[in-house]
Enzyme design. Structure first.
Site, PDB file in Angstrom:
ATOM      1  N   ASP A 104       1.753  88.424  38.392  1.00  0.00           N
ATOM      2  CA  ASP A 104       3.035  88.828  37.805  1.00  0.00           C
ATOM      3  C   ASP A 104       2.900  90.200  37.134  1.00  0.00           C
ATOM      4  O   ASP A 104       1.793  90.715  36.951  1.00  0.00           O
ATOM      5  CB  ASP A 104       3.441  87.772  36.765  1.00  0.00           C
ATOM      6  CG  ASP A 104       4.885  87.932  36.288  1.00  0.00           C
ATOM      7  OD1 ASP A 104       5.678  88.604  36.970  1.00  0.00           O
ATOM      8  OD2 ASP A 104       5.216  87.367  35.222  1.00  0.00           O
TER       9      ASP A 104
ATOM     10  N   GLU B  56       4.457  95.598  38.659  1.00  0.00           N
ATOM     11  CA  GLU B  56       5.213  96.749  39.195  1.00  0.00           C
ATOM     12  C   GLU B  56       4.605  98.077  38.730  1.00  0.00           C
ATOM     13  O   GLU B  56       4.716  99.035  39.475  1.00  0.00           O
ATOM     14  CB  GLU B  56       6.685  96.634  38.774  1.00  0.00           C
ATOM     15  CG  GLU B  56       7.384  95.421  39.363  1.00  0.00           C
ATOM     16  CD  GLU B  56       6.959  94.087  38.745  1.00  0.00           C
ATOM     17  OE1 GLU B  56       6.482  94.094  37.592  1.00  0.00           O
ATOM     18  OE2 GLU B  56       7.063  93.054  39.424  1.00  0.00           O
TER      19      GLU B  56
ATOM     20  N   ASP C 207      12.984  87.375  38.828  1.00  0.00           N
ATOM     21  CA  ASP C 207      13.830  86.714  37.841  1.00  0.00           C
ATOM     22  C   ASP C 207      15.312  86.748  38.192  1.00  0.00           C
ATOM     23  O   ASP C 207      16.111  87.463  37.585  1.00  0.00           O
ATOM     24  CB  ASP C 207      13.598  87.345  36.464  1.00  0.00           C
ATOM     25  CG  ASP C 207      12.145  87.253  36.041  1.00  0.00           C
ATOM     26  OD1 ASP C 207      11.377  86.496  36.679  1.00  0.00           O
ATOM     27  OD2 ASP C 207      11.759  87.941  35.082  1.00  0.00           O
TER      28      ASP C 207
END
Ligand code: MIG
Length: 723
Positions: A319, A322, A432
């Site tokens: 996770d 980015e 999300d």
């Protein structure tokens, strides 16, 4: 399994000296020509920038871009490629967590292209001008791979030949996964697992979100919350549950913390403008960020997963890669000063609006320009210029090392961030989303678009991550989730419980049936998934991949699930039916709520409004196709498959190749698998069935086929074959 494939229609048009991203397979050779020779596009290069312009015909359709919002046909919106942690996913958002700059155009002229450039690009697809596709690249260094062939299937095949075969997870990953932010301790995880078995609801995995860590420090585990972890993992596995911990990219700045110390000592972190280790805050507070661009750092990072694999863990989700950044200290300081100044006044009016702006600290573009990375050749590059590779390289490093840490066992891996080519190492989840009906619809488009880009193993947070789900939305979303290879129910901190039993008894019963149906279909799904990988064609495909009629070109809310089934999910509130297009052939409508249901109707090709009560999933079996079902199990490896039910719509002749392997090893790569070719033929006497078994180093346990065939009159023919 492995085949030699050749690129037949691919040429690389190169401009300048592009950064080598590794999206393209290293062993592949492609003709390289100068960008000036690029056909179709008008290319303009000034001030270090590039504009590519293509004039679309009125009815041309544009597809691709993988994980993006909007319709399946991308016309009418502005898109960007710049991996970003952003939520909620409002319709105008131009970029999400992954960048997949592979597109194709179909209509008057057809071709496809992959723009291999690892940072921000703008794709104005009929947004500013209705018939213009304009791409802007803030650079003159890029590779454009042109797939000069018009057939979409062939374009996708070329793209996947160039960038590699899709990731194949272990078979248990085709089961259902339950997750939430967070099940914070072993007791909670145990209770969830027990409940699944008590209620006889199938499930194969439970996610562990960030609360299992010590102060959110990556590669730590809080022993108070998860005492005797290895034992716990083993015991869960005996019961058919895999635990899947989350890993974050940021490393907490804390002398004495091993990962920090090692990273520091070996100079593994990204550098700020002063040449110091770049500092920014994420969950653990101030962090450094590993420089995944370097082989050495990737290997170091990947080896850390042994902390978990040594304790029996076989799957992970990467996770915040980015990367996500909450703030940098300097920006926070400025914001604090400004806000104190505003709030210390007694008379505040318009200034109050500035508080909001000032507090917009998350993921500001300037942060990504404020640090640098080092490529393997020693070259220093500003992070911003290679931004979209951060997650790619993190997850590539993870995958390469997991292969070594788990010899002979397929690893399970998801990443949130991604770039083109990551599909050969890992699955992705789509981040999300929210418990909105709109996102259920978007989920359909993303599944198809991500399949184009080779991300066959993908899925959304079923039920929605943000906001609060209603029982009906939960049911409809699970009815779509059952067709996502990655079928994971996940939701955020503090939101309503989303486990299948969290609503009311009727909803629980419906969801149990959905999950039983999912498990009954795994033999079909796994066979078709493996075939799709072998043949390099989308596992989930739009109608226009198979049917040429004009209506099929327009349909965005139905899809082919393997080659035999077409699914028409219900994605609007309070609907008890929906419009469906049935292309070309006849279809056997199967509105199932339970895998045992058989209310079959033969339908002629046309447009219909079909009913779909809350518990029903509209599925259609294609004419002269078969599909197989097994007895649902509580988890994928509960027992070997001994009996298959063959459902068929046979008006002439049909064939299905059932595929099985051990579901756990890489044996399939050396052909260790079994295939059972099932053939059905309509004769004057009825429907005849025959089969042929082919086993190489793997033996089927199937001893019986229960065949249920339907002909064009809906007449049922039952037979049984003993193997
Ligand atoms: O800033 O770990 O997409 O699945 O539950 C949020 C907490 C961090 C984002 C992931 C989500 C996960 C959450 N994470």
């Amino acid at each position: 399994m492995m085949q030699h494939r050749a690129l037949l229609h691919t040429i690389c048009y190169r401009s300048g000296a592009p950064f080598q991203t590794n999206a393209v397979l290293p062993e592949i050779t492609v003709d390289i020509r100068p960008a000036a020779a690029l056909p179709y596009f008008t290319i303009t290069q000034t001030d270090g920038k590039t504009a590519l312009r293509y004039e679309l015909a009125r009815h041309d359709r544009v597809y691709g871009l993988g994980e993006q919002l909007g319709g399946l046909n991308k016309r009418g919106k502005m898109y960007r490629t710049y991996n970003t942690d952003i939520s909620p996913h409002q319709p105008h958002i131009e970029t999400l967590y992954g960048s997949h700059p592979f597109l194709f155009i179909t209509g008057e002229r057809g071709f496809g292209f992959f723009l291999d450039y690892p940072s921000e690009m703008m794709f104005d697809i009929s947004h500013t001008h209705k018939d213009i596709l304009e791409i802007t690249i803030p650079s003159q260094d890029f590779d454009l791979y042109l797939f000069d062939v018009s057939e979409p299937k062939q374009i996708v095949r070329e793209y996947l030949t160039l960038t590699g075969s899709p990731y194949i997870p272990p078979k248990w990953a085709f089961g259902y996964q339950q997750c939430r932010y967070s099940y914070p301790d072993a007791e909670t995880v145990q209770a969830i697992a027990t409940k699944f078995r008590e209620l006889d609801i199938p499930c194969d995995a439970i996610g562990m979100d960030i609360d299992y860590m010590v102060n959110y420090k990556v590669f730590t585990l809080d022993d108070d919350k998860f005492p005797k972890f290895a034992e716990f993992v083993a015991q869960m596995k005996t019961n058919g549950f895999r635990l899947v911990p989350i890993l974050d990219a940021g490393v907490k700045v804390e002398p004495g913390y091993a990962i920090y110390d090692e990273g520091k000592a070996n100079d593994y972190f990204c550098k700020d403008e002063q040449g110091e280790d770049f500092v920014a805050a994420v969950w653990p507070g101030l962090c450094h960020f590993p420089d995944f661009l370097r082989e050495e750092v990737r290997a170091w990072w990947g080896k850390q997963y042994r902390f978990f694999t040594d304790q029996g863990i076989e799957g992970f989700w990467n996770d915040m890669n980015e990367p996500a950044i909450f703030y940098v200290p300097e920006k926070m300081k400025q914001a604090r000063e400004k806000i104190y100044a505003i709030l210390s006044k007694d008379d505040i009016g318009r200034e109050l609006t500035e508080v909001g702006d000032t507090m917009e600290l998350f993921n500001r573009r300037e942060y990504f320009k404020a640090f640098s990375q080092r490529a393997d050749d020693g070259r220093v590059v500003n992070h911003d210029a290679v931004h979209n590779l951060y997650a790619f390289d993190m997850t590539r490093g993870t995958a390469e090392q997991l292969k070594l840490a788990m010899p002979g066992t397929r690893y399970f891996l998801l990443s949130r961030g991604s770039y083109a080519g990551l599909h050969r190492f890992s699955g992705i989840w789509t981040g999300d989303n929210s418990s909105w009906w709109e996102h259920l619809e978007v989920n359909i488009h993303m599944l198809i678009s991500l399949n184009f880009a080779g991300f066959f193993y993908t899925g959304a947070d079923t039920g929605g991550f943000g906001a609060e789900v209603s029982p009906e939305l939960m049911i409809r979303w699970m009815q779509l989730g059952m067709f996502s290879p990655l079928f994971r129910n996940h939701t955020w901190y503090g939101s309503r419980q989303q486990e299948p039993w969290s609503f009311d008894p009727e909803t629980t019963a419906i969801l149990r049936d959905v999950l039983r149906l999912r498990y009954a279909m795994i033999p079909y799904a796994y066979s078709e998934y493996m075939r799709a990988v072998r043949e390099l064609r989308p596992f989930i495909a739009p109608l226009f991949f198979e049917f040429s009629g004009e209506r099929s070109q327009q349909v965005e809310d139905q899809f082919l699930y393997g080659e035999s089934l077409m699914i028409a999910p219900v994605y609007t509130p309070n609907a008890r039916g929906r419009f469906v297009h049935l292309p070309e052939s006849r279809w056997l409508r199967w509105n199932a709520s339970r895998c045992e249901d058989r209310a079959m109707t033969v339908m002629q090709p046309d447009d219909y409004y079909v009913s779909a009560d809350i518990h029903e999933v509209p599925m259609f079996l294609r004419e002269n196709r078969l599909c197989v079902l097994a007895e649902p199990m509580s988890h994928v490896h509960e027992q070997p498959i001994r009996k298959l039910t063959v459902l068929g719509f046979v008006t002439n002749a049909a064939e299905f190749v059932y595929y099985e392997d051990d579901g756990a090893s890489y044996g399939y790569r050396d052909g260790q698998c079994a295939e059972l070719t099932i053939r059905a033929r309509k004769t004057a006497a009825g429907i005849e069935v025959s089969c042929e078994k082919c086993e190489h180093g793997y033996a089927l346990q199937i001893s019986e086929l229960a065949c249920e065939f339907y002909d064009e009159h809906g007449k049922q023919f039952r037979s049984s074959v003993t193997l």
